[in-house]
Design a protein around this motif. Sequence first.
Motif: not given
Length: 183
Positions: A11, A14-15, A18-19, A21-22
């Motif tokens: 997790q 993944a977080f 995600g940050v 990629a954003c």
Amino acid sequence: MAMHVSFLATQSLAFMLGVLACWAFWYVLLHLTPALRVAPQAAYDPGHGAIEIKVANFGTRQITDVQAHLALFDRVPEGRIVTVEQGLLMPHEILALEVKRMVDTPWCVPTAYIFVCKNGQKLRELLMSPPAHGERRLVFTISARDAVSGTKRVQRVTYPATALISGSYARGLTFSIVPTPTA
């Protein structure tokens, strides 16, 4: 317990991805702005009494929703900026500017465009007679949107009296002004 640690590690990874990629997505979008350039000098056509300002797309993506505004402003000693006269640009907006590699393609969307101010003679006379205190300039404001990212860019260029040159712009992706022949 090991499964709980594995779940938290997955997790967390993944977080962080995600940050990342954003952040990468927004970084790319912020750098996909229109490559719009505005002429450093304005042209004055004495035969038609018009002021011309040329803009061009020097980028690799189309520019859309181009809107322009021209006005004469005074900067008074108190630091305020006061509108003296609005310029009548005909038209004041265009749909698009093509990429620079399409500059000489016939029947194509133009790569460069010249905005023409119909009340240029009046603006020129007012610009050449500056106020007793402060300074006077033509102010050209343009906004444009990148066709790929949708990012909008607003640009402002000011022209003192010395930047108003008698003549017309040369053809193509150049901002040089061809002087008007004197009689």
